[in-house]
Design a protein around this motif. Structure first.
Motif, PDB file in Angstrom:
ATOM      1  N   SER A 153    -127.042  10.889 -71.728  1.00 14.87           N
ATOM      2  CA  SER A 153    -127.169  10.214 -73.022  1.00 14.87           C
ATOM      3  C   SER A 153    -128.458  10.642 -73.720  1.00 14.87           C
ATOM      4  O   SER A 153    -128.493  10.725 -74.949  1.00 14.87           O
ATOM      5  N   ALA A 154    -129.489  10.985 -72.951  1.00 19.50           N
ATOM      6  CA  ALA A 154    -130.717  11.481 -73.590  1.00 19.50           C
ATOM      7  C   ALA A 154    -130.444  12.821 -74.275  1.00 19.50           C
ATOM      8  O   ALA A 154    -130.911  13.068 -75.394  1.00 19.50           O
ATOM      9  N   GLU A 155    -129.674  13.676 -73.606  1.00 18.47           N
ATOM     10  CA  GLU A 155    -129.388  14.986 -74.223  1.00 18.47           C
ATOM     11  C   GLU A 155    -128.492  14.849 -75.448  1.00 18.47           C
ATOM     12  O   GLU A 155    -128.668  15.566 -76.433  1.00 18.47           O
ATOM     13  N   VAL A 156    -127.508  13.950 -75.376  1.00 22.74           N
ATOM     14  CA  VAL A 156    -126.645  13.739 -76.544  1.00 22.74           C
ATOM     15  C   VAL A 156    -127.494  13.228 -77.707  1.00 22.74           C
ATOM     16  O   VAL A 156    -127.405  13.724 -78.834  1.00 22.74           O
ATOM     17  N   ARG A 157    -128.364  12.253 -77.416  1.00 23.28           N
ATOM     18  CA  ARG A 157    -129.241  11.714 -78.464  1.00 23.28           C
ATOM     19  C   ARG A 157    -130.103  12.805 -79.071  1.00 23.28           C
ATOM     20  O   ARG A 157    -130.253  12.893 -80.283  1.00 23.28           O
ATOM     21  N   ALA A 165    -129.582  16.008 -79.172  1.00 22.91           N
ATOM     22  CA  ALA A 165    -128.793  16.944 -79.983  1.00 22.91           C
ATOM     23  C   ALA A 165    -128.487  16.329 -81.343  1.00 22.91           C
ATOM     24  O   ALA A 165    -128.619  16.984 -82.380  1.00 22.91           O
ATOM     25  N   LEU A 166    -128.098  15.057 -81.349  1.00 21.79           N
ATOM     26  CA  LEU A 166    -127.769  14.403 -82.614  1.00 21.79           C
ATOM     27  C   LEU A 166    -129.015  14.286 -83.490  1.00 21.79           C
ATOM     28  O   LEU A 166    -128.952  14.478 -84.707  1.00 21.79           O
ATOM     29  N   ALA A 167    -130.141  14.018 -82.847  1.00 26.71           N
ATOM     30  CA  ALA A 167    -131.376  13.885 -83.618  1.00 26.71           C
ATOM     31  C   ALA A 167    -131.777  15.231 -84.237  1.00 26.71           C
ATOM     32  O   ALA A 167    -132.398  15.267 -85.298  1.00 26.71           O
ATOM     33  N   ARG A 168    -131.413  16.355 -83.557  1.00 25.68           N
ATOM     34  CA  ARG A 168    -131.756  17.641 -84.184  1.00 25.68           C
ATOM     35  C   ARG A 168    -130.718  18.078 -85.212  1.00 25.68           C
ATOM     36  O   ARG A 168    -130.783  19.187 -85.732  1.00 25.68           O
ATOM     37  N   GLY A 169    -129.773  17.246 -85.501  1.00 27.19           N
ATOM     38  CA  GLY A 169    -128.861  17.579 -86.605  1.00 27.19           C
ATOM     39  C   GLY A 169    -127.514  18.100 -86.160  1.00 27.19           C
ATOM     40  O   GLY A 169    -126.710  18.531 -86.988  1.00 27.19           O
ATOM     41  N   GLU A 170    -127.246  18.101 -84.853  1.00 26.76           N
ATOM     42  CA  GLU A 170    -125.897  18.461 -84.437  1.00 26.76           C
ATOM     43  C   GLU A 170    -124.978  17.274 -84.715  1.00 26.76           C
ATOM     44  O   GLU A 170    -125.435  16.154 -84.910  1.00 26.76           O
ATOM     45  N   ALA A 178    -115.698  10.917 -65.603  1.00 26.64           N
ATOM     46  CA  ALA A 178    -116.343  12.111 -66.156  1.00 26.64           C
ATOM     47  C   ALA A 178    -116.299  11.975 -67.668  1.00 26.64           C
ATOM     48  O   ALA A 178    -115.224  11.865 -68.249  1.00 26.64           O
ATOM     49  N   VAL A 179    -117.465  11.954 -68.293  1.00 24.81           N
ATOM     50  CA  VAL A 179    -117.489  11.835 -69.756  1.00 24.81           C
ATOM     51  C   VAL A 179    -118.011  13.120 -70.372  1.00 24.81           C
ATOM     52  O   VAL A 179    -118.921  13.766 -69.837  1.00 24.81           O
ATOM     53  N   THR A 180    -117.403  13.478 -71.488  1.00 28.35           N
ATOM     54  CA  THR A 180    -117.709  14.744 -72.136  1.00 28.35           C
ATOM     55  C   THR A 180    -118.069  14.494 -73.584  1.00 28.35           C
ATOM     56  O   THR A 180    -117.334  13.796 -74.287  1.00 28.35           O
ATOM     57  N   ALA A 181    -119.186  15.053 -74.009  1.00 27.02           N
ATOM     58  CA  ALA A 181    -119.529  15.020 -75.426  1.00 27.02           C
ATOM     59  C   ALA A 181    -119.437  16.446 -75.943  1.00 27.02           C
ATOM     60  O   ALA A 181    -119.976  17.366 -75.333  1.00 27.02           O
ATOM     61  N   VAL A 182    -118.691  16.625 -77.032  1.00 32.64           N
ATOM     62  CA  VAL A 182    -118.627  17.947 -77.667  1.00 32.64           C
ATOM     63  C   VAL A 182    -119.432  17.865 -78.955  1.00 32.64           C
ATOM     64  O   VAL A 182    -119.185  17.006 -79.804  1.00 32.64           O
ATOM     65  N   LEU A 183    -120.427  18.745 -79.059  1.00 32.62           N
ATOM     66  CA  LEU A 183    -121.337  18.715 -80.205  1.00 32.62           C
ATOM     67  C   LEU A 183    -121.205  20.004 -80.992  1.00 32.62           C
ATOM     68  O   LEU A 183    -120.860  21.049 -80.438  1.00 32.62           O
ATOM     69  N   GLN A 184    -121.480  19.901 -82.271  1.00 33.15           N
ATOM     70  CA  GLN A 184    -121.394  21.086 -83.119  1.00 33.15           C
ATOM     71  C   GLN A 184    -122.701  21.276 -83.875  1.00 33.15           C
ATOM     72  O   GLN A 184    -123.194  20.372 -84.539  1.00 33.15           O
ATOM     73  N   SER A 229    -124.071   4.074 -80.333  1.00 30.65           N
ATOM     74  CA  SER A 229    -123.564   3.681 -81.644  1.00 30.65           C
ATOM     75  C   SER A 229    -124.597   2.995 -82.532  1.00 30.65           C
ATOM     76  O   SER A 229    -124.487   3.045 -83.753  1.00 30.65           O
ATOM     77  N   ARG A 230    -125.579   2.340 -81.930  1.00 32.87           N
ATOM     78  CA  ARG A 230    -126.552   1.659 -82.789  1.00 32.87           C
ATOM     79  C   ARG A 230    -127.387   2.655 -83.573  1.00 32.87           C
ATOM     80  O   ARG A 230    -127.651   2.454 -84.750  1.00 32.87           O
ATOM     81  N   GLU A 231    -127.756   3.777 -82.911  1.00 36.39           N
ATOM     82  CA  GLU A 231    -128.500   4.809 -83.658  1.00 36.39           C
ATOM     83  C   GLU A 231    -127.553   5.745 -84.392  1.00 36.39           C
ATOM     84  O   GLU A 231    -127.875   6.271 -85.444  1.00 36.39           O
ATOM     85  N   PHE A 232    -126.399   6.005 -83.793  1.00 36.49           N
ATOM     86  CA  PHE A 232    -125.455   6.976 -84.357  1.00 36.49           C
ATOM     87  C   PHE A 232    -124.076   6.322 -84.465  1.00 36.49           C
ATOM     88  O   PHE A 232    -123.238   6.450 -83.580  1.00 36.49           O
ATOM     89  N   PRO A 233    -123.846   5.600 -85.572  1.00 41.70           N
ATOM     90  CA  PRO A 233    -122.600   4.830 -85.695  1.00 41.70           C
ATOM     91  C   PRO A 233    -121.337   5.681 -85.525  1.00 41.70           C
ATOM     92  O   PRO A 233    -120.275   5.155 -85.186  1.00 41.70           O
ATOM     93  N   ALA A 234    -121.448   6.999 -85.748  1.00 42.01           N
ATOM     94  CA  ALA A 234    -120.268   7.854 -85.596  1.00 42.01           C
ATOM     95  C   ALA A 234    -119.698   7.780 -84.188  1.00 42.01           C
ATOM     96  O   ALA A 234    -118.537   8.109 -83.964  1.00 42.01           O
ATOM     97  N   ALA A 235    -120.510   7.321 -83.221  1.00 43.48           N
ATOM     98  CA  ALA A 235    -120.035   7.274 -81.835  1.00 43.48           C
ATOM     99  C   ALA A 235    -119.206   6.028 -81.547  1.00 43.48           C
ATOM    100  O   ALA A 235    -118.606   5.903 -80.476  1.00 43.48           O
TER     101      ALA A 235
END
Ligand code: SF4
Lengths: 248, 489
Positions: B23-27, B29-34, B50-56, B79-85
């Motif tokens: 979750s730290a890595e997903v955060r 990535a999202l914080a850098r604009g992915e 097994a949970v998978t996050a696909v980032l662009q 979701s609190r920081e990134f409602p898209a989740a």
């Protein structure tokens, strides 16, 4: 104003004069299976069929399951299958949906004297989707467009089941919709009837093996009309319903 | 090479992350604009998930972050920081019972699994107050459409909040996809959202082909792209016909409606189905077009372009149309980004996101310019679809110049590579369609995740109607034009 007139001019006449005679070019519709003998022990068509619509000896297709994918055409070594552009293939009974090798085409729906006297001049339909993927829904909506113009026969979609004579069901009947389907039916005044529209409603279609369906409603209330296709062509519906009501 | 945004990775080669690191890595990535393309889970050995996050990344490149974690531990909500989740976290929770700590509200997404048939238990948000009244609509709506339940919480005519309860259409798609031969799933995939048969079929084919090491013939790839734009034109026309009908602009309703007939009948001439079913198959395409048919297709495209231009002038020039759509159902750019909206719903709010713009495969040879509108209201969503029709028709006409014939052609599919995860993203008419396929150690299909753009965009609709009049709901709904089945699977 000029734009408005121009739109009207461009439009011209769009309606299909006699839907029962229209044959849409390129459509993969009612199949014909030739009587040519099969190779010994060949089951290629039945194996390839995604909806288990094909029976063997004699080779036959259950149009209630068929999704007209034409995989069987591709795999048959004897080239027995052909899908014609014919859209007329509705039936008043489940068994009327079988097309057999070398057999005659399924006969048109027989007019029902009872339904004709009740609804021949005015029929109100309520559609309920119970897992329909929006393919069937779009084709049913298309019936009201300027091409098919179903209203010319006094057949109309209504918003409330309380105003409806017929319930047109689409989709494989999901468990999550089971209560809503029953409620819609219960809200309809008698006399009333059900039409199963599309492979999903008739047999479950590609979803027939899904554990999350509840098809009990159709066991309790048998349809008076089956309209095959995935989705059915609007013309398949028009022909079948007009035949059933003995219109024209 | 595939024309879709795609990625295939060896699963054992992925970093083994625990919940915290993941979750730290997903955060980060999202914080850098992915952006989050999808986030989903599957059961793993030993009762874990097994949970998978696909980032662009902004340039289009995809990345995958995978964690294996005990469901009862889960992770702390994104979701609190990134409602898209929000919808993804709810889905993982519903499907696998994974704990998502501090999520704002883990409501069921589609009433599957243990929630099956519990439609009556939906926890509707309650607005308190003497003057508040609620309006319940559905699951069976007044028109010929799919079912879903809407509940409006209003003060007078003004909607303060709309709850959308879905799941009525749940057909068990993901379960069925694991039952059949992974190479023969197209007929099922074509009905995930039946108005998006091509986009779903293409995403499936591309993801599968990456696993099977199959190179699709160039012509077949071109024919797929052709199919996709025809589908877009047809469905945008259907949407505009619906919008026109909802405001009583009959000329628009009938004209856009009959022009849709021309578009879908063109697909039918090429593949036998008005919905493009049967056009795509793994390895290639089954559509056939010879020189004669190419002439007919060209004539249909010209007719569409000509007649659509005229009705557009009448539609866009009518003050009654503008008056009904402008300023209604507005979603700001910021809200669209935060909610993670995709497709026309995002582009009408100024978000230039379109997978075709990343220019892979056929889109490198013949690019599709991205259409964007800024005002984020029903007007913007209507105008955007009008623009996209014009862009697609131009693209189709240019493509037809280059390729006058399609042959049914299919490259052979090899065995599926073991322990691999393949992701393909196709820009359907409603937005990005995402298919993720993962194989097991013997090359069998271990997991199949399908994502229709509707999953994310439904919340956009709920958001758009806030502080609008309840009587404007139908046009807001139609302007988003979302799929119930696509959400409910
Ligand atoms: S066309 Fe019908 S009978 Fe033939 S394989 Fe497809 S579903 Fe089966």
């Amino acid at each position: 104003m000029f734009d408005s007139l121009k739109v009207r001019l461009n439009q011209g006449w769009q309606y299909i004069p006699d839907p029962r005679r229209a044959v849409p070019a390129g459509f993969k519709g009612r199949p014909v299976i030739s009587a040519a003998p099969c190779g010994t022990g060949c089951t290629k068509c039945a194996d390839a069929c995604p909806t288990k619509a094909i029976g063997l000896e004699p080779v036959r297709i259950d149009l209630g399951r068929c999704i007209f994918c034409t995989e069987c055409v591709a795999v048959c070594p004897e080239k027995k299958f052909e899908f014609t552009p014919e859209t007329r293939m509705g039936a008043a009974s489940r068994s009327g949906l079988t097309v057999s090798a070398g057999g005659p085409p399924p006969s048109p729906v027989d007019a029902s004297a009872a339904l004709k006297s009740l609804f021949g001049r005015s029929l109100k339909l309520r559609q309920v989707s119970a897992g329909g993927c929006n393919g069937c829904e779009l084709e049913l909506n298309a019936l009201a467009n300027v091409n098919f113009d179903l209203q010319r026969y006094g057949i109309e979609w209504v918003a409330s089941p309380r105003h409806a004579d017929g319930l047109v069901l689409t989709g494989p009947l999901t468990q999550n919709m089971a209560d809503a389907v029953q409620l819609s039916w219960d809200a309809m005044p008698e006399p009333r009837f059900v039409v199963a529209f599309g492979a999903c409603a008739i047999s479950g279609g590609p979803f027939m093996e899904s554990p999350v369906l509840d098809r009990g409603f159709l066991d309790r209330v048998g349809p008076v009309l089956y309209v095959p296709g995935c989705p059915p062509h609007p013309l398949t519906f028009v022909s079948a319903i007009l035949d059933l009501l003995g219109v024209g | 090479m595939s024309s879709l945004t795609a990625l295939a990775v060896d699963v054992p080669g992925l970093a083994a992350l625990d919940a915290r690191a993941w979750s730290a890595e997903v955060r980060a990535a999202l914080a850098r604009g992915e952006r989050l393309v999808t986030l989903y889970g599957r059961p793993a050995e030993g009762g874990e998930a097994a949970v998978t996050a696909v980032l662009q990344a902004p340039q289009g490149g995809l990345g995958v972050l995978r964690a294996t974690l005990p469901p009862e531990q889960g992770w702390h909500t994104l979701s609190r920081e990134f409602p898209a989740a929000q919808c993804f976290e709810r889905e993982v929770h519903e499907q696998l019972g994974v704990r998502v700590a501090d999520h704002p509200w883990l409501k069921p997404v589609r009433y599957e699994g243990a929630n099956l048939r519990k439609m009556k238990d939906y926890p509707f948000y309650k607005l308190e107050g003497k003057e508040v009244h609620e309006v319940a609509v559905g699951p069976v709506h007044a028109g010929v459409i799919e079912p879903g339940a809407f509940r409006f919480m209003c003060l007078g005519e003004t909607v303060h909040h709309l709850e959308i309860q879905l799941g009525y259409q749940h057909r068990g798609v993901e379960g069925l996809l694991l039952k059949g031969d992974p190479r023969s799933l197209t007929p099922l995939v074509e009905t995930v959202a039946g108005d998006t048969s091509i986009a779903h079929a293409w995403a499936y084919c591309a993801a599968l082909e990456a696993l099977a090491g199959c190179a699709v013939p160039e012509d077949a790839e071109a024919s797929r792209a052709f199919a996709l734009e025809l589908e877009r034109v047809a469905m945008h026309l259907a949407g505009l016909a619906g919008l026109a009908a909802d405001i009583g602009f009959q000329q628009g309703a009938s004209t856009y409606g009959r022009l849709r007939t021309t578009a879908i009948n063109t697909s039918m001439r090429l593949c036998g189905s008005r919905f493009g079913r049967g056009w795509l198959r793994p390895g290639g395409s089954r559509a056939a077009m010879d020189g004669e048919l190419a002439k007919l297709v060209g004539a249909n495209l010209a007719l569409l372009a000509g007649d659509i231009a005229v009705i557009n002038r009448a539609f866009l020039g009518a003050w009654t149309v503008r008056d009904r759509f402008a300023g209604v159902g507005t979603v700001s750019r910021r809200a669209a980004l935060e909610l993670g909206l995709v497709g026309p719903s995002a582009r009408a709010s100024g978000v230039a996101l379109d997978q075709r713009a990343f220019g892979a495969g056929v889109y490198a040879a013949l690019p599709v310019p991205t259409s964007v509108q800024d005002s984020g209201d029903c007007w913007a969503r209507a105008v955007l679809r009008i623009e996209e029709i014009a862009v697609s028709l131009k693209w189709l006409t240019d493509a037809l110049e280059r390729t006058r014939t399609f042959k049914p052609e299919r490259a052979a599919l090899g065995a599926l590579a073991p322990n691999r995860l393949s992701v393909a993203v196709c820009e359907g008419w409603r937005g990005e369609v995402v298919h993720c396929l993962e194989t097991d150690a013997r090359g069998g299909l271990l997991h199949y995740k399908v994502q229709d753009p509707s999953l994310r965009n439904w919340f956009g609709l709920a958001f758009a109607v806030r502080e609008n009049e309840i009587s404007d709901f139908p046009i807001c709904n139609k302007s988003f034009d979302l799929s119930y089945c696509g959400n409910d699977l």
